[in-house]
Design a protein around this motif. Structure first.
Motif, PDB file in Angstrom:
ATOM      1  N   UNK A  86      -2.362  12.357  -2.166  1.00 37.24           N
ATOM      2  CA  UNK A  86      -2.574  10.945  -1.849  1.00 37.24           C
ATOM      3  C   UNK A  86      -3.348  10.271  -2.985  1.00 37.24           C
ATOM      4  N   UNK A  87      -3.312   8.941  -2.969  1.00 36.66           N
ATOM      5  CA  UNK A  87      -4.001   8.181  -4.021  1.00 36.66           C
ATOM      6  C   UNK A  87      -5.479   8.583  -4.087  1.00 36.66           C
ATOM      7  N   UNK A  88      -6.104   8.696  -2.920  1.00 31.36           N
ATOM      8  CA  UNK A  88      -7.539   9.019  -2.932  1.00 31.36           C
ATOM      9  C   UNK A  88      -7.799  10.455  -3.418  1.00 31.36           C
ATOM     10  N   UNK A 110      -5.627   1.314  -2.404  1.00 30.60           N
ATOM     11  CA  UNK A 110      -5.195   1.660  -1.043  1.00 30.60           C
ATOM     12  C   UNK A 110      -5.020   3.167  -0.897  1.00 30.60           C
ATOM     13  N   UNK A 111      -5.261   3.630   0.314  1.00 27.89           N
ATOM     14  CA  UNK A 111      -4.985   5.034   0.620  1.00 27.89           C
ATOM     15  C   UNK A 111      -3.505   5.166   0.971  1.00 27.89           C
ATOM     16  N   UNK A 160       0.797  -1.232   0.000  1.00 27.21           N
ATOM     17  CA  UNK A 160       0.000   0.000   0.000  1.00 27.21           C
ATOM     18  C   UNK A 160       0.827   1.278   0.000  1.00 27.21           C
ATOM     19  N   UNK A 161       1.878   1.322   0.807  1.00 26.80           N
ATOM     20  CA  UNK A 161       2.585   2.600   0.988  1.00 26.80           C
ATOM     21  C   UNK A 161       3.388   3.050  -0.228  1.00 26.80           C
ATOM     22  N   UNK A 162       3.507   2.176  -1.262  1.00 28.74           N
ATOM     23  CA  UNK A 162       4.260   2.595  -2.441  1.00 28.74           C
ATOM     24  C   UNK A 162       3.402   3.462  -3.379  1.00 28.74           C
TER      25      UNK A 162
END
Ligand SMILES: C[S@@+](CC[C@H](N)C(=O)[O-])C[C@H]1O[C@@H](n2cnc3c(N)ncnc32)[C@H](O)[C@@H]1O
Length: 304
Positions: free
Chosen positions: A182-184, A123-124, A115-117
């Motif tokens: 962020x992704x979101x 994923x957020x 997720x963190x990549x």
């Protein structure tokens, strides 16, 4: 490491494509979880009394996470670098010629599942997407600084998003309110509805290709591979989207990046390659086992 780092696509077909000579030198420019590299090593001669020549494999990966899959084997060298520097590294190791090269392009399962990549809209996470964690430019830098025109171009070219222009416009409007970090934030700014997951996947793919300059690295690597391969040596490439596939296809057909087919007086193609596999796809059984292999295309050529 508990997660499945990667499941290699078309393993049997790629190893067959390399037509490995056990005492020779091979390069896997995309090590990842090491599935292909291990299969190559299994075909190389081991150090034994009475055997003068043993094979060797150099495996590249620019992602330091791949080091967790390192192989303890004297016939193996890990090169923690972008494969665009293939030529420089071979010079460094005193390798003048190679007998085969494998490139299994793009990202590994690990990238999508970590997720963190920031590679996945599932994923957020911070909008990162760098394969090389020390590179300067993240996906957030790109969506916040590129012009609307530039964004539209990469969404169209690398994501084949028909509405690339509209999405670029939405993003540029949203970022005047607050930066997209962020992704979101990107999902919301694009205004692609959550249920249109294919479109979102294409948007994220397009950005990933730009962040990592995947097309530029591929071009440089192909030229270096052509020059390093010994006559009879094989180049084996697995592509995953149409733009990279077209580049590889044209390069292998012509021997140059422009894809210009040069012919001799008799009309024979002067490309240094003979084509062996022209875009073979994974079998339905493999796709059933490993759905992520469905977009893989295998191209194999032999240098003459
Ligand atoms: C599809 S995965 C390869 C999986 C591998 N064949 C296996 O069996 O596990 C691609 C890998 O290549 C690496 N990679 C992609 N582009 C690269 C580049 N330009 N230079 C070096 N490594 C790269 C990625 O970090 C990733 O680990």
């Amino acid at each position: 490491m508990n997660e499945v780092y990667h499941i290699p696509a078309m393993l049997k077909e790629t190893i067959e494509g390399l037509a490995i000579k056990p005492e020779r030198t091979y390069v896997d420019v995309t090590f990842g979880g090491g599935g292909h590299s291990r299969a190559i090593l299994n075909k190389l001669h081991e150090l034994e009394i009475g055997k003068l020549e043993i094979g060797h494999l150099y495996s590249f990966d620019q992602d330091s996470d791949a080091l967790a899959n390192a192989i303890d084997d004297e016939r193996w060298t890990f090169v923690h670098s972008n494969f665009r520097y293939l030529r420089n590294w071979m010079d460094y190791y005193g390798v003048e010629h190679i007998d085969g090269l494998l490139a299994d392009l793009g990202v590994s399962f690990h990238h999508f599942d970590c997720p963190e990549r920031g590679f996945s809209f599932r994923f957020s996470a911070p909008l990162d997407m760098r394969m090389n964690q020390t590179a300067k430019r993240t996906a957030a830098d790109i969506v916040n600084s590129y012009s609307e025109e530039e964004l539209a171009r990469i969404f169209w070219l690398y994501g084949e998003l028909k509405n690339g222009r509209g999405i670029a416009k939405n993003i540029c409007r949203a970022r005047t309110q607050k930066p997209i970090e962020r992704t979101e934030d990107l999902v919301a700014a694009s205004r692609i509805p959550a249920e249109m997951s294919k479109e979102l996947a294409r948007l994220f793919q397009a950005l990933r290709i730009e962040v990592n300059d995947e097309m530029g690295a591929l071009r440089e690597m192909l030229v270096a591979a052509r020059d390093l391969l010994r006559p009879g040596g094989r180049i084996v490439v697995l592509t995953y989207h149409s733009l990279e596939d077209r580049l590889v296809k044209n390069f292998l057909r012509s021997g140059n990046l422009e894809g210009t087919i040069e012919k001799d007086f008799y009309g024979n193609n002067l490309s240094p390659f003979d084509l062996i596999e022209k875009g073979r796809e994974a079998s339905p059984e493999e796709v059933a086992r490993n759905p992520r292999a469905r977009s893989a295309k295998l191209r194999v050529a032999a240098k003459h």
